[in-house]
Write a protein that holds these residues in place. Sequence first.
Motif, PDB file in Angstrom:
ATOM      1  N   VAL A  11       0.910  -0.622  -0.246  1.00  0.00           N
ATOM      2  CA  VAL A  11       0.169  -0.238   0.612  1.00  0.00           C
ATOM      3  C   VAL A  11       1.151   1.165  -0.034  1.00  0.00           C
ATOM      4  O   VAL A  11       1.897   2.042   0.598  1.00  0.00           O
ATOM      5  CB  VAL A  11      -0.510   0.072   1.632  1.00  0.00           C
ATOM      6  N   ARG A  12       0.662   1.779  -0.659  1.00  0.00           N
ATOM      7  CA  ARG A  12       1.750   3.079  -0.957  1.00  0.00           C
ATOM      8  C   ARG A  12       0.898   4.859  -0.586  1.00  0.00           C
ATOM      9  O   ARG A  12      -0.364   4.432  -0.902  1.00  0.00           O
ATOM     10  CB  ARG A  12       1.744   3.425  -2.437  1.00  0.00           C
ATOM     11  N   VAL A  13       1.523   5.617   0.540  1.00  0.00           N
ATOM     12  CA  VAL A  13       0.450   6.113   1.102  1.00  0.00           C
ATOM     13  C   VAL A  13       1.253   7.205   0.603  1.00  0.00           C
ATOM     14  O   VAL A  13       2.476   7.703   1.339  1.00  0.00           O
ATOM     15  CB  VAL A  13       0.873   5.697   2.789  1.00  0.00           C
TER      16      VAL A  13
ATOM     17  N   ALA B  91       4.540   3.665   6.658  1.00  0.00           N
ATOM     18  CA  ALA B  91       3.735   3.954   7.115  1.00  0.00           C
ATOM     19  C   ALA B  91       3.395   3.441   8.171  1.00  0.00           C
ATOM     20  O   ALA B  91       2.824   2.387   8.150  1.00  0.00           O
ATOM     21  CB  ALA B  91       2.149   4.040   5.966  1.00  0.00           C
TER      22      ALA B  91
ATOM     23  N   VAL C  50      -2.697   4.747   9.511  1.00  0.00           N
ATOM     24  CA  VAL C  50      -3.014   5.177   8.240  1.00  0.00           C
ATOM     25  C   VAL C  50      -3.512   3.911   7.054  1.00  0.00           C
ATOM     26  O   VAL C  50      -4.386   4.487   6.521  1.00  0.00           O
ATOM     27  CB  VAL C  50      -1.628   6.480   8.031  1.00  0.00           C
ATOM     28  N   ILE C  51      -2.398   2.699   7.355  1.00  0.00           N
ATOM     29  CA  ILE C  51      -2.674   1.552   5.951  1.00  0.00           C
ATOM     30  C   ILE C  51      -4.597   1.479   7.001  1.00  0.00           C
ATOM     31  O   ILE C  51      -5.201   1.284   5.307  1.00  0.00           O
ATOM     32  CB  ILE C  51      -1.514   1.046   6.107  1.00  0.00           C
ATOM     33  N   GLU C  52      -4.647   1.767   7.678  1.00  0.00           N
ATOM     34  CA  GLU C  52      -5.998   1.248   7.697  1.00  0.00           C
ATOM     35  C   GLU C  52      -7.077   2.194   7.528  1.00  0.00           C
ATOM     36  O   GLU C  52      -8.173   1.390   6.945  1.00  0.00           O
ATOM     37  CB  GLU C  52      -6.333   0.821   9.134  1.00  0.00           C
ATOM     38  N   GLY C  53      -6.898   3.565   7.520  1.00  0.00           N
ATOM     39  CA  GLY C  53      -7.812   4.400   7.136  1.00  0.00           C
ATOM     40  C   GLY C  53      -7.983   3.956   5.499  1.00  0.00           C
ATOM     41  O   GLY C  53      -8.746   4.577   4.827  1.00  0.00           O
ATOM     42  N   ARG C  54      -7.016   3.304   4.645  1.00  0.00           N
ATOM     43  CA  ARG C  54      -7.465   3.607   3.621  1.00  0.00           C
ATOM     44  C   ARG C  54      -7.724   2.295   3.071  1.00  0.00           C
ATOM     45  O   ARG C  54      -8.395   2.334   1.793  1.00  0.00           O
ATOM     46  CB  ARG C  54      -5.732   3.623   2.500  1.00  0.00           C
ATOM     47  N   VAL C  55      -7.428   1.358   3.625  1.00  0.00           N
ATOM     48  CA  VAL C  55      -7.570  -0.089   3.294  1.00  0.00           C
ATOM     49  C   VAL C  55      -8.690  -0.651   4.246  1.00  0.00           C
ATOM     50  O   VAL C  55      -9.990  -1.843   3.950  1.00  0.00           O
ATOM     51  CB  VAL C  55      -6.672  -1.449   3.177  1.00  0.00           C
TER      52      VAL C  55
END
Length: 490
Positions: A38-40, A48, A52-57
């Motif tokens: 996952v690119r943040v 990341a 933050v990652i959890e918010g994207r996926v």
Amino acid sequence: MAELVSKEGNKVEFKVSVPANEVNRMYEQVWAGLARDVRVPGFRPGKAPRKVIEGRVGKGYVESQVMDRLLQTHYPQGARELKLNLVDAQIDPKPVVSGQPFEFSVTGETYPEVKLGDWKEAKITAHSPEITDEVLGRTLADLQERNATFESADRAIEAGDQVTIEEDGEEGGSYPIYLDVAEEHVRDALLGKNKGDSVEITVPAHQHGDHEHPAHTVKVKVLEVKTKKLQDLDDEFAKSLNFESMERLRTDLKSELERRAEQEGEQARREELVGHLVDGMTVDIPQALLDRRRDGMMEEIKDDLKRQGVQWREYEAFMKEQGKLDDFMADLAKNAEIRVRRDLALEQLAEDMEVQVSDLEFNQTMSAIAQMNGMTAQQLANQLGPNGLQSYYASLLREKGLTQAIAQLTGEAAPAEDATEAADTAEADTENKPAKAKKAKAEAAEGEESVEAAPEADAKPKRTRKKKADADAEEAGEGDETSADEKTEE
């Protein structure tokens, strides 16, 4: 840890509990994969924060990935631990929570009870064809034929010539006819004719696929006549095929033919034993099992038709129109039963012989299959799903049991099999292509054998073409009647 809850007849229920530390380990694996993939914006890869990652996926995505991986691992393990061979199963998982054990229950149907005859007294008589000098000579002659050249000839057409013709009304649409393989009516019409002649070819009434074609006449013009020139079987011929000498070509070609002959003999021995097992087997097969296999085969057929640009409903309507749909469905049901009986016999054989496939063997084979299909082992596992993985495990058991039984009956040592060979065998045994998720998802052990081929576009029967392939020793072996290139069909 797996625990049997109930078992009545073929109906079974069990539950599995996965320790908290295993759940946490799977969470770490999923997070590590997400951090890598996952690119943040504003963060370097892998740096990341999880929030933050959890918010994207999405939080639900993480849980679903962890649950899927746990089921892929522990459902097959639980079934093997309880020595259950399931036809199909319904998995009911409880929520997965980091730091807590994960539990799921399974309800399903086991395969029916199977009793084999006294297969240990079976006599295996099939053997590999002998590669004699005569066989080698015929194969070399075929190789010589397929590498022949053609030179223009200013004479009447003779047998073996290549004749270029053009049909009336199709200017510029010329094509070659090879008289040595042409149909009799084409050959008879052209023999003795010369360049520039107009010729009428009478095509007799015939059937092509499901279409009836009435007799008709085709007018053609002879544009060119060429005579066949065979190369001498010498070192120059061998070098044209990338062999250093004729002796080396003969040696390598014979080795290849012997290898194929051994494969053919091995396949014949396998089929002989399978036939003996099925004939002597006693089993009461549930209709649901036959229906499931038939439905799986039907999906294969629909997929094959779709790849050819034909929708099933169109083909179904065509067969109804031809009055062949009932025969098609009857053949499908018959083939489904043949396959079910074959699998049941082989699975009982593996059980009687107490064959085991270790987790290491299974994982190595799955990794090899994934590599052959250009994917990771995890991607393959995701495509197959828990039931698909269990089906592949069963296919490995069947293959291993059959190999050991043949070795026992023939007095030969069972061949050592590395992971790649096992992967090839498992894929062939299931007659599946694991890279195609829709085929492997629910019925990884199902076959890919259409009962009736989809209709092809009509080809002009008057045209007889000869495809000239690049020749090498392996191709030459394919052309020989005693090579081991032909597979025994079910």
